[in-house]
Design a protein around this motif. Structure first.
Motif, PDB file in Angstrom:
ATOM      1  N   GLY A 137     -10.333  58.708  23.612  1.00 12.01           N
ATOM      2  CA  GLY A 137      -9.635  59.321  24.731  1.00 12.01           C
ATOM      3  C   GLY A 137      -8.329  59.743  24.883  1.00 12.01           C
ATOM      4  N   GLU A 138      -8.007  59.550  23.520  1.00 12.17           N
ATOM      5  CA  GLU A 138      -6.381  59.967  23.303  1.00 12.17           C
ATOM      6  C   GLU A 138      -6.157  61.499  23.487  1.00 12.17           C
ATOM      7  OE1 GLU A 138      -2.145  60.156  22.362  1.00 12.17           O
ATOM      8  OE2 GLU A 138      -3.499  58.386  23.042  1.00 12.17           O
ATOM      9  N   ASP A 139      -5.339  61.841  24.379  1.00  9.55           N
ATOM     10  CA  ASP A 139      -4.882  63.222  24.767  1.00  9.55           C
ATOM     11  C   ASP A 139      -6.112  64.163  25.352  1.00  9.55           C
ATOM     12  OD1 ASP A 139      -2.764  65.317  24.581  1.00  9.55           O
ATOM     13  OD2 ASP A 139      -3.424  65.790  22.745  1.00  9.55           O
ATOM     14  N   VAL A 140      -7.044  63.509  25.860  1.00  6.98           N
ATOM     15  CA  VAL A 140      -8.089  64.164  26.580  1.00  6.98           C
ATOM     16  C   VAL A 140      -7.407  64.976  27.913  1.00  6.98           C
ATOM     17  CG1 VAL A 140      -9.885  63.943  28.137  1.00  6.98           C
ATOM     18  CG2 VAL A 140      -9.841  62.896  26.092  1.00  6.98           C
ATOM     19  N   GLY A 141      -7.337  66.271  27.971  1.00  9.05           N
ATOM     20  CA  GLY A 141      -6.767  67.330  28.768  1.00  9.05           C
ATOM     21  C   GLY A 141      -5.422  67.023  28.948  1.00  9.05           C
ATOM     22  N   GLU A 142      -4.917  66.561  27.697  1.00  3.33           N
ATOM     23  CA  GLU A 142      -3.400  66.384  27.778  1.00  3.33           C
ATOM     24  C   GLU A 142      -3.090  65.456  28.962  1.00  3.33           C
ATOM     25  OE1 GLU A 142      -1.577  70.306  27.160  1.00  3.33           O
ATOM     26  OE2 GLU A 142      -2.492  70.497  25.208  1.00  3.33           O
ATOM     27  N   VAL A 143      -3.732  64.714  29.551  1.00  4.36           N
ATOM     28  CA  VAL A 143      -3.289  63.811  30.522  1.00  4.36           C
ATOM     29  C   VAL A 143      -3.589  62.397  30.658  1.00  4.36           C
ATOM     30  CG1 VAL A 143      -3.002  65.583  32.547  1.00  4.36           C
ATOM     31  CG2 VAL A 143      -5.273  64.505  31.903  1.00  4.36           C
ATOM     32  N   TRP A 144      -4.499  62.005  29.533  1.00  3.06           N
ATOM     33  CA  TRP A 144      -4.869  60.747  29.243  1.00  3.06           C
ATOM     34  C   TRP A 144      -4.438  60.001  27.662  1.00  3.06           C
ATOM     35  CZ3 TRP A 144      -7.297  57.957  32.944  1.00  3.06           C
ATOM     36  CH2 TRP A 144      -7.819  58.756  33.826  1.00  3.06           C
ATOM     37  N   TYR A 145      -3.745  59.011  27.780  1.00  2.94           N
ATOM     38  CA  TYR A 145      -3.078  58.762  26.555  1.00  2.94           C
ATOM     39  C   TYR A 145      -3.260  57.189  26.623  1.00  2.94           C
ATOM     40  CZ  TYR A 145      -0.936  63.177  26.588  1.00  2.94           C
ATOM     41  OH  TYR A 145      -0.606  64.335  26.614  1.00  2.94           O
ATOM     42  N   VAL A 146      -3.540  56.702  25.169  1.00  2.00           N
ATOM     43  CA  VAL A 146      -3.523  55.259  24.822  1.00  2.00           C
ATOM     44  C   VAL A 146      -2.125  54.682  25.223  1.00  2.00           C
ATOM     45  CG1 VAL A 146      -3.589  53.808  22.725  1.00  2.00           C
ATOM     46  CG2 VAL A 146      -5.194  55.611  22.930  1.00  2.00           C
ATOM     47  N   VAL A 147      -2.277  53.336  25.462  1.00  2.00           N
ATOM     48  CA  VAL A 147      -0.784  52.708  26.055  1.00  2.00           C
ATOM     49  C   VAL A 147      -0.287  52.007  25.144  1.00  2.00           C
ATOM     50  CG1 VAL A 147      -2.089  51.109  27.553  1.00  2.00           C
ATOM     51  CG2 VAL A 147       0.405  51.737  27.972  1.00  2.00           C
ATOM     52  N   SER A 148       0.916  51.861  24.748  1.00  2.00           N
ATOM     53  CA  SER A 148       1.598  50.880  23.907  1.00  2.00           C
ATOM     54  C   SER A 148       1.799  49.411  24.563  1.00  2.00           C
ATOM     55  CB  SER A 148       3.021  51.488  23.394  1.00  2.00           C
ATOM     56  OG  SER A 148       4.003  51.221  24.596  1.00  2.00           O
ATOM     57  N   PRO A 149       1.991  48.363  23.668  1.00  2.00           N
ATOM     58  CA  PRO A 149       2.199  46.956  24.186  1.00  2.00           C
ATOM     59  C   PRO A 149       3.417  47.023  25.148  1.00  2.00           C
ATOM     60  CG  PRO A 149       1.891  46.986  21.925  1.00  2.00           C
ATOM     61  CD  PRO A 149       1.871  48.490  22.018  1.00  2.00           C
ATOM     62  N   ALA A 150       4.296  48.021  25.079  1.00  2.00           N
ATOM     63  CA  ALA A 150       5.418  48.200  25.947  1.00  2.00           C
ATOM     64  C   ALA A 150       5.193  48.688  27.333  1.00  2.00           C
ATOM     65  CB  ALA A 150       6.851  48.747  25.367  1.00  2.00           C
ATOM     66  N   GLY A 151       3.924  49.444  27.335  1.00  2.00           N
ATOM     67  CA  GLY A 151       3.534  50.024  28.475  1.00  2.00           C
ATOM     68  C   GLY A 151       3.872  51.428  28.776  1.00  2.00           C
ATOM     69  N   GLU A 152       4.032  52.046  27.510  1.00  2.00           N
ATOM     70  CA  GLU A 152       4.376  53.631  27.331  1.00  2.00           C
ATOM     71  C   GLU A 152       3.291  54.471  26.854  1.00  2.00           C
ATOM     72  OE1 GLU A 152       7.085  54.819  28.835  1.00  2.00           O
ATOM     73  OE2 GLU A 152       7.626  52.737  29.500  1.00  2.00           O
ATOM     74  N   PRO A 153       2.850  55.536  27.297  1.00  2.00           N
ATOM     75  CA  PRO A 153       1.945  56.308  26.794  1.00  2.00           C
ATOM     76  C   PRO A 153       2.163  56.851  25.221  1.00  2.00           C
ATOM     77  CG  PRO A 153       2.696  57.470  28.714  1.00  2.00           C
ATOM     78  CD  PRO A 153       3.469  56.181  28.624  1.00  2.00           C
ATOM     79  N   ILE A 154       1.090  56.483  24.762  1.00  2.00           N
ATOM     80  CA  ILE A 154       1.187  56.996  22.936  1.00  2.00           C
ATOM     81  C   ILE A 154       0.746  58.471  22.797  1.00  2.00           C
ATOM     82  CG2 ILE A 154       0.472  56.844  20.681  1.00  2.00           C
ATOM     83  CD1 ILE A 154       0.372  53.506  21.612  1.00  2.00           C
ATOM     84  N   LYS A 155       1.722  59.378  22.828  1.00  2.00           N
ATOM     85  CA  LYS A 155       1.299  60.961  22.997  1.00  2.00           C
ATOM     86  C   LYS A 155       1.182  61.367  21.273  1.00  2.00           C
ATOM     87  CE  LYS A 155       3.008  61.717  27.549  1.00  2.00           C
ATOM     88  NZ  LYS A 155       3.697  62.606  28.222  1.00  2.00           N
ATOM     89  N   GLU A 156      -0.126  60.961  20.760  1.00  2.00           N
ATOM     90  CA  GLU A 156      -0.142  61.490  19.261  1.00  2.00           C
ATOM     91  C   GLU A 156       0.126  63.017  18.905  1.00  2.00           C
ATOM     92  OE1 GLU A 156      -3.633  60.735  16.007  1.00  2.00           O
ATOM     93  OE2 GLU A 156      -4.258  61.673  17.952  1.00  2.00           O
ATOM     94  N   SER A 157      -0.049  63.771  19.956  1.00  2.00           N
ATOM     95  CA  SER A 157      -0.007  65.227  19.928  1.00  2.00           C
ATOM     96  C   SER A 157       1.643  65.684  19.573  1.00  2.00           C
ATOM     97  CB  SER A 157      -0.301  65.955  20.896  1.00  2.00           C
ATOM     98  OG  SER A 157       0.338  65.802  22.280  1.00  2.00           O
ATOM     99  N   GLY A 158       2.641  64.754  19.762  1.00  2.00           N
ATOM    100  CA  GLY A 158       3.791  64.957  19.562  1.00  2.00           C
ATOM    101  C   GLY A 158       4.479  65.600  20.871  1.00  2.00           C
ATOM    102  N   ASP A 159       3.677  65.637  21.995  1.00  2.00           N
ATOM    103  CA  ASP A 159       4.223  66.287  23.489  1.00  2.00           C
ATOM    104  C   ASP A 159       5.568  65.311  23.838  1.00  2.00           C
ATOM    105  OD1 ASP A 159       4.517  67.564  25.730  1.00  2.00           O
ATOM    106  OD2 ASP A 159       3.054  66.293  26.597  1.00  2.00           O
ATOM    107  N   SER A 160       6.656  65.736  24.148  1.00  2.00           N
ATOM    108  CA  SER A 160       7.606  64.940  24.551  1.00  2.00           C
ATOM    109  C   SER A 160       7.883  64.710  26.355  1.00  2.00           C
ATOM    110  CB  SER A 160       9.135  65.544  23.872  1.00  2.00           C
ATOM    111  OG  SER A 160       9.312  66.579  24.186  1.00  2.00           O
ATOM    112  N   SER A 161       7.125  65.568  26.576  1.00  2.00           N
ATOM    113  CA  SER A 161       6.994  65.554  28.230  1.00  2.00           C
ATOM    114  C   SER A 161       6.543  64.272  28.794  1.00  2.00           C
ATOM    115  CB  SER A 161       6.734  66.953  28.934  1.00  2.00           C
ATOM    116  OG  SER A 161       4.986  66.858  28.583  1.00  2.00           O
TER     117      SER A 161
END
Length: 172
Positions: free
Chosen positions: A148-172
């Protein structure tokens, strides 16, 4: 060892399919499978990890949050962080079941972000992390899957700190 792996994979498939058919509602009384690593680690998790509402697991994306069944947890960036509501309903909720909250103070292990709950679109308690409603992905078939990582550029795996992990490098 091989039978154990097959059992875990089979359980993950059944749970993913069940999530599609019931819009993510309801929980299972079966004991959750332990989180596993996509790297094939043979490290056996302790019993508290298997029973946790949220835990941390290693993946190709680094350390990620998983639910009590070891399935990868995602955030939906169309949700508004901290709003206290989910915007994923109907067909979205069938594909992206909410991570249910068994209690107002769910068990967590290794998660450093603030864990909370909201009332999900199905009227049941849904876990949040740093104000993000949490979901699993019905297409993930086994613990450790991150499809599900980066599906539709709106779904992201979450880090233990609670932040989206954006593998694509998208900084927005």
């Amino acid at each position: 060892m091989r039978i154990s792996t097959v059992a875990v994979l089979g359980t993950g498939l059944v749970l993913a399919l069940a999530g599609c058919s019931d819009n993510g509602g309801g929980g299972s009384s079966a004991a959750p499978a332990a989180p596993t690593s996509s790297s094939g680690s043979s490290e056996a998790p302790s019993a508290p990890v298997a029973a946790a509402g949220l835990a941390v697991s290693s993946s190709d994306l680094g350390e990620i949050v998983v639910d009590g069944k070891g399935m990868t947890v995602y955030v939906y960036t169309k949700d508004t962080q901290g709003a206290g509501t989910s915007t994923c309903s109907d067909q979205c909720a069938a594909a992206w079941p909410a991570v249910p909250a068994a209690s107002a103070t769910p068990a967590v292990q290794g998660v450093t972000g603030e864990v909370g709950t909201i009332t999900g679109v199905d009227g049941k308690p849904q876990l949040t992390l740093n104000g993000w409603p949490l979901y699993t992905y019905a297409a993930d078939q086994a613990p450790g899957d991150v499809t599900g990582e980066d599906v539709g550029e709106v779904w992201y795996v979450v880090s233990p700190a609670g932040e989206p992990i954006k593998e694509s490098g998208d900084s927005s």
